[in-house]
Design a protein around this motif. Structure first.
Motif, PDB file in Angstrom:
ATOM      1  N   PHE A 198       0.828  -1.205   0.000  1.00  0.00           N
ATOM      2  CA  PHE A 198       0.000   0.000   0.000  1.00  0.00           C
ATOM      3  C   PHE A 198       0.863   1.258   0.000  1.00  0.00           C
ATOM      4  N   LEU A 199       1.943   1.263   0.757  1.00  0.00           N
ATOM      5  CA  LEU A 199       2.820   2.431   0.788  1.00  0.00           C
ATOM      6  C   LEU A 199       3.532   2.623  -0.548  1.00  0.00           C
ATOM      7  N   ARG A 200       3.950   1.533  -1.167  1.00  0.00           N
ATOM      8  CA  ARG A 200       4.593   1.661  -2.486  1.00  0.00           C
ATOM      9  C   ARG A 200       3.610   2.200  -3.515  1.00  0.00           C
ATOM     10  N   MET A 201       2.364   1.738  -3.442  1.00  0.00           N
ATOM     11  CA  MET A 201       1.357   2.206  -4.386  1.00  0.00           C
ATOM     12  C   MET A 201       1.057   3.690  -4.188  1.00  0.00           C
ATOM     13  N   THR A 247      -8.533   5.438  -8.438  1.00  0.00           N
ATOM     14  CA  THR A 247      -7.328   5.288  -7.620  1.00  0.00           C
ATOM     15  C   THR A 247      -6.550   4.054  -8.097  1.00  0.00           C
ATOM     16  N   PRO A 248      -5.274   3.935  -7.737  1.00  0.00           N
ATOM     17  CA  PRO A 248      -4.514   2.742  -8.149  1.00  0.00           C
ATOM     18  C   PRO A 248      -5.156   1.429  -7.720  1.00  0.00           C
ATOM     19  N   SER A 249      -5.737   1.395  -6.520  1.00  0.00           N
ATOM     20  CA  SER A 249      -6.383   0.155  -6.079  1.00  0.00           C
ATOM     21  C   SER A 249      -7.625  -0.147  -6.906  1.00  0.00           C
ATOM     22  N   GLN A 250      -8.383   0.889  -7.267  1.00  0.00           N
ATOM     23  CA  GLN A 250      -9.559   0.669  -8.098  1.00  0.00           C
ATOM     24  C   GLN A 250      -9.172   0.213  -9.505  1.00  0.00           C
ATOM     25  N   GLU A 251      -8.100   0.780 -10.039  1.00  0.00           N
ATOM     26  CA  GLU A 251      -7.637   0.333 -11.355  1.00  0.00           C
ATOM     27  C   GLU A 251      -7.131  -1.100 -11.295  1.00  0.00           C
ATOM     28  N   LYS A 252      -6.545  -1.493 -10.181  1.00  0.00           N
ATOM     29  CA  LYS A 252      -6.101  -2.878 -10.033  1.00  0.00           C
ATOM     30  C   LYS A 252      -7.296  -3.830 -10.051  1.00  0.00           C
ATOM     31  N   ASP A 253      -8.390  -3.433  -9.380  1.00  0.00           N
ATOM     32  CA  ASP A 253      -9.605  -4.241  -9.425  1.00  0.00           C
ATOM     33  C   ASP A 253     -10.155  -4.320 -10.842  1.00  0.00           C
ATOM     34  N   LEU A 254     -10.054  -3.216 -11.563  1.00  0.00           N
ATOM     35  CA  LEU A 254     -10.534  -3.195 -12.945  1.00  0.00           C
ATOM     36  C   LEU A 254      -9.709  -4.134 -13.827  1.00  0.00           C
ATOM     37  N   VAL A 255      -8.403  -4.133 -13.629  1.00  0.00           N
ATOM     38  CA  VAL A 255      -7.523  -5.012 -14.401  1.00  0.00           C
ATOM     39  C   VAL A 255      -7.817  -6.481 -14.071  1.00  0.00           C
ATOM     40  N   ASP A 256      -7.995  -6.779 -12.793  1.00  0.00           N
ATOM     41  CA  ASP A 256      -8.313  -8.158 -12.408  1.00  0.00           C
ATOM     42  C   ASP A 256      -9.636  -8.606 -13.019  1.00  0.00           C
ATOM     43  N   GLU A 303     -15.655  -2.175 -25.145  1.00  0.00           N
ATOM     44  CA  GLU A 303     -16.283  -2.740 -23.940  1.00  0.00           C
ATOM     45  C   GLU A 303     -15.539  -2.340 -22.680  1.00  0.00           C
ATOM     46  N   VAL A 304     -14.213  -2.174 -22.766  1.00  0.00           N
ATOM     47  CA  VAL A 304     -13.450  -1.711 -21.600  1.00  0.00           C
ATOM     48  C   VAL A 304     -13.849  -0.283 -21.251  1.00  0.00           C
ATOM     49  N   LYS A 305     -14.079   0.552 -22.257  1.00  0.00           N
ATOM     50  CA  LYS A 305     -14.501   1.928 -21.995  1.00  0.00           C
ATOM     51  C   LYS A 305     -15.909   1.974 -21.393  1.00  0.00           C
ATOM     52  N   GLN A 306     -16.798   1.104 -21.866  1.00  0.00           N
ATOM     53  CA  GLN A 306     -18.119   1.016 -21.235  1.00  0.00           C
ATOM     54  C   GLN A 306     -18.009   0.530 -19.795  1.00  0.00           C
ATOM     55  N   LEU A 307     -17.128  -0.436 -19.582  1.00  0.00           N
ATOM     56  CA  LEU A 307     -16.914  -0.956 -18.228  1.00  0.00           C
ATOM     57  C   LEU A 307     -16.413   0.140 -17.293  1.00  0.00           C
ATOM     58  N   ALA A 308     -15.465   0.972 -17.779  1.00  0.00           N
ATOM     59  CA  ALA A 308     -14.929   2.057 -16.954  1.00  0.00           C
ATOM     60  C   ALA A 308     -16.007   3.086 -16.616  1.00  0.00           C
ATOM     61  N   PHE A 309     -16.866   3.402 -17.587  1.00  0.00           N
ATOM     62  CA  PHE A 309     -17.939   4.365 -17.332  1.00  0.00           C
ATOM     63  C   PHE A 309     -18.915   3.835 -16.280  1.00  0.00           C
ATOM     64  N   GLN A 310     -19.324   2.571 -16.407  1.00  0.00           N
ATOM     65  CA  GLN A 310     -20.256   1.995 -15.445  1.00  0.00           C
ATOM     66  C   GLN A 310     -19.605   1.827 -14.075  1.00  0.00           C
ATOM     67  N   PHE A 311     -18.307   1.514 -14.062  1.00  0.00           N
ATOM     68  CA  PHE A 311     -17.581   1.386 -12.803  1.00  0.00           C
ATOM     69  C   PHE A 311     -17.527   2.724 -12.075  1.00  0.00           C
ATOM     70  N   ASN A 360     -19.663   5.169 -12.382  1.00  0.00           N
ATOM     71  CA  ASN A 360     -21.011   5.488 -11.900  1.00  0.00           C
ATOM     72  C   ASN A 360     -21.345   4.717 -10.641  1.00  0.00           C
ATOM     73  N   LYS A 361     -20.950   3.443 -10.597  1.00  0.00           N
ATOM     74  CA  LYS A 361     -21.231   2.632  -9.416  1.00  0.00           C
ATOM     75  C   LYS A 361     -20.522   3.185  -8.177  1.00  0.00           C
ATOM     76  N   LEU A 362     -19.290   3.639  -8.372  1.00  0.00           N
ATOM     77  CA  LEU A 362     -18.521   4.168  -7.245  1.00  0.00           C
ATOM     78  C   LEU A 362     -18.774   5.652  -7.001  1.00  0.00           C
ATOM     79  N   LYS A 363     -19.623   6.273  -7.854  1.00  0.00           N
ATOM     80  CA  LYS A 363     -19.978   7.697  -7.719  1.00  0.00           C
ATOM     81  C   LYS A 363     -18.733   8.580  -7.726  1.00  0.00           C
ATOM     82  N   LEU A 364     -17.897   8.369  -8.740  1.00  0.00           N
ATOM     83  CA  LEU A 364     -16.676   9.149  -8.902  1.00  0.00           C
ATOM     84  C   LEU A 364     -16.914  10.290  -9.891  1.00  0.00           C
TER      85      LEU A 364
END
Length: 563
Positions: free
Chosen positions: A71-74, A86-95, A111-119, A121-125
């Motif tokens: 976490f500190l390195r990230m 955030t880096p942790s959210q992008e890591k979840d997206l990659v997984d 589809e990745v761009k649609q996924l990012a948009f819906q992600f 919205n879900k996280l209210k970013l």
């Protein structure tokens, strides 16, 4: 190199000291200034990292040091100021994206761009307002996202049949390796005694061609001259062993009667060709192949060999099995629909062989302008391609990747045996076969639609839930939703079944007219069921069932029984 190693060790010591200082301040309640002086860390850096740790962890005493160091390195990595996730959210997206790949459903860039948009919205970013125009992330974000994660890359997926995906299961593969291990242990086959035979088809007109150089501007389509509109398929049986050697090819021409000697000019010595109506391997042709195999391998009961091939019925004739047993040939077939991962030739040779064959066809067309490319020319070009494709290193890699030589029954991990499960198909099993979109899918019919309920907490923020529901409705609409453009009488005639509920008036229970219009019929304002206009008290009305339900009675079936 020594300087880089020294720098890496310094950063490691820095993060260890930073972690100890953070624990000292949080757990021991010490001041930031004195702790920073004690550990040799800048006080502002220590204070900033303490704040980040406290925001993400309630109690660091129960968190492992490795997780805190990661976490500190990230947090120390430089990120753009306009970064959405955030880096942790992008890591979840990659997984999430990689799980799709493991389950044979790779995502495109769109589809990745649609996924990012819906992600988001879900996280209210907060994201760019331009994303709302097409409900997708922007191309700049996608380009920078791919740059930040070099482990992701674009690849053309190879089409694999659904039967192959479902058949490649752990029990079947374990049974195959058990049989293979018993044969290797009993007869002590060496690498020069383990052979693999597979069949491959070649067309007079290749399905794909290599790229050519054209003018950068003004030309969108580029044509390539072909002598035939549709090619004729020719079959070749290729045999290699685990030592990296091969025997001459065995060709099958789709001809009823022909002199194959004219078709085998400029080929390798020992190449054999036969003709039959289909051009495919049959039981008589496989017997001829076995004699061809015996001629070059020279097996015997004192020097037995192992021949690995697919489980097609053409390889199971009594005559062929008798010839094999009399000459010391032990035959082991691959499980059905599993050769794409267990057949060494399929894994390492046939892909490059196809590319080399296409290159040879292009070269032949260039050198032989205005000449017709015939099926008789295919063996010559295939043999030329085999000179480049059948490298000993490539053949050995195929046997190694399939766990045959050296023998490795654990060559495939659990992810390779991931059971295919389509979330848009009916699945009444409660077994969790695909965890990307659906953990436990339950179906509930409601107004002609299928809804999928998610039971796990992680799926509550699944960014593709809305997309999955839309796909379910679109795919099942032809089967479930009533066809409004078809009249009741035509529906009855086409389906040859009883009338549907929508064909009756819910008040007088008589059939509705064939062509329902506003002049002769109307609908309930809640359930949308049709009635005769003369049966309704007014144009916009609510049926008694819906009025009763609005009063608080939820059991519609019991009410119908009472009335």
């Amino acid at each position: 190199m020594p300087a880089l190693k020294h720098k890496a060790e310094t950063r490691k010591l820095y993060f260890n000291s930073l972690l100890q200082a953070i624990k000292f301040c949080i757990l021991e309640k010490k001041s930031v200034r004195s702790t920073a002086q004690e550990y040799g860390i800048d006080k502002n850096t220590l204070r900033r990292n303490i704040k980040k740790v406290e925001e993400n962890y309630d109690d660091i005493a129960i968190v492992e040091d490795d997780e805190l160091l990661e976490f500190l390195r990230m947090c120390s990595r430089k990120t753009p100021c306009n970064m959405i996730f955030t880096p942790s959210q992008e890591k979840d997206l990659v997984d999430y994206i990689l799980k799709y790949v493991d389950h044979y459903h790779g995502l495109t860039l769109g589809e990745v761009k649609q996924l990012a948009f819906q992600f988001a919205n879900k996280l209210k970013l907060k994201y760019f307002s331009s994303w709302d125009d097409d409900a997708t992330a922007g191309p700049k974000w996608c380009r920078l996202f791919m740059k930040r994660h070099p482990e992701l890359t674009l690849r053309h997926p190879e089409q694999i049949s659904l039967n192959r995906v479902k058949a490649f299961s752990k029990p079947i593969v374990e049974k195959y390796f058990s049989n293979l291990g018993n044969l290797l242990e009993k007869h002590l086959f060496g690498c020069n005694a383990i052979y693999n035979m597979a069949e491959c088809g070649f067309s007079a007109v290749p399905s794909k061609m290599g790229k050519v150089i054209v003018l950068n501007q003004g030309i969108r389509k580029v044509a390539s001259v072909e002598t035939l509109e549709r090619g004729t398929m020719l079959t070749m049986a290729l045999t290699v062993n685990a030592y990296g050697n091969s025997i001459p090819s065995f060709f099958l021409f789709p001809r009823k009667e022909m002199e194959t000697g004219n078709c085998l000019d400029n080929v390798l010595d020992g190449t054999v060709g036969l003709a039959n109506e289909s051009g495919l391997m049959g039981q008589p042709e496989f017997v001829q192949y076995l004699w061809h195999f015996i001629r070059f391998v020279n097996p015997s009961l004192e020097r037995p060999v192992l021949l690995l091939l697919d489980s097609h019925t053409s390889h199971l004739s009594v005559e062929a099995l008798d010839i094999a047993s009399e000459n010391g040939i032990h035959i082991l077939s691959f499980p059905p629909y599993c050769r794409h991962k267990l057949n060494p030739l399929e894994v390492s040779v046939f892909g490059s062989l196809e590319n080399y064959f296409i290159s040879e066809c292009s070269t032949w067309s260039t050198k032989n302008d205005n000449k017709v490319f015939k099926i008789q020319n295919i063996p010559e070009l295939v043999c030329a391609a085999l000179d480049s494709a059948l490298m000993p290193k490539t053949i050995k890699m195929g046997f190694t990747a399939t766990g045959i030589a050296p023998y490795n029954p654990n060559i495939f991990s659990d992810t390779d045996f991931a059971n295919y499960s389509n979330p848009f198909e009916d699945n009444e099993s409660e077994q969790q076969t695909r965890i990307i979109l659906v953990d436990a899918a339950k179906k509930d019919d409601h107004d002609g639609e299928v809804f999928i309920y998610h039971s796990s907490i992680s799926d509550e923020i699944d960014p593709l839930q809305d997309l999955a529901l839309k796909r379910v409705k679109r795919k099942l609409s032809k089967k479930i939703l009533p066809n409004k453009a078809t009249s009741p009488s035509k529906r009855h005639k086409a389906n040859d079944s009883l009338p549907l509920e929508e064909d009756f008036c819910i008040i007088c229970l008589s059939l509705l007219p064939t062509n329902m219009t506003s002049i002769n019929s109307t609908k309930c304002s809640i359930c949308q069921l049709p009635v005769h206009l003369k049966c309704a008290t007014e144009t916009s009305f609510t049926c008694k069932i819906c009025e009763h339900l609005e009063d608080g009675n939820k059991d519609k079936f019991n009410y119908l029984l009472k009335t």
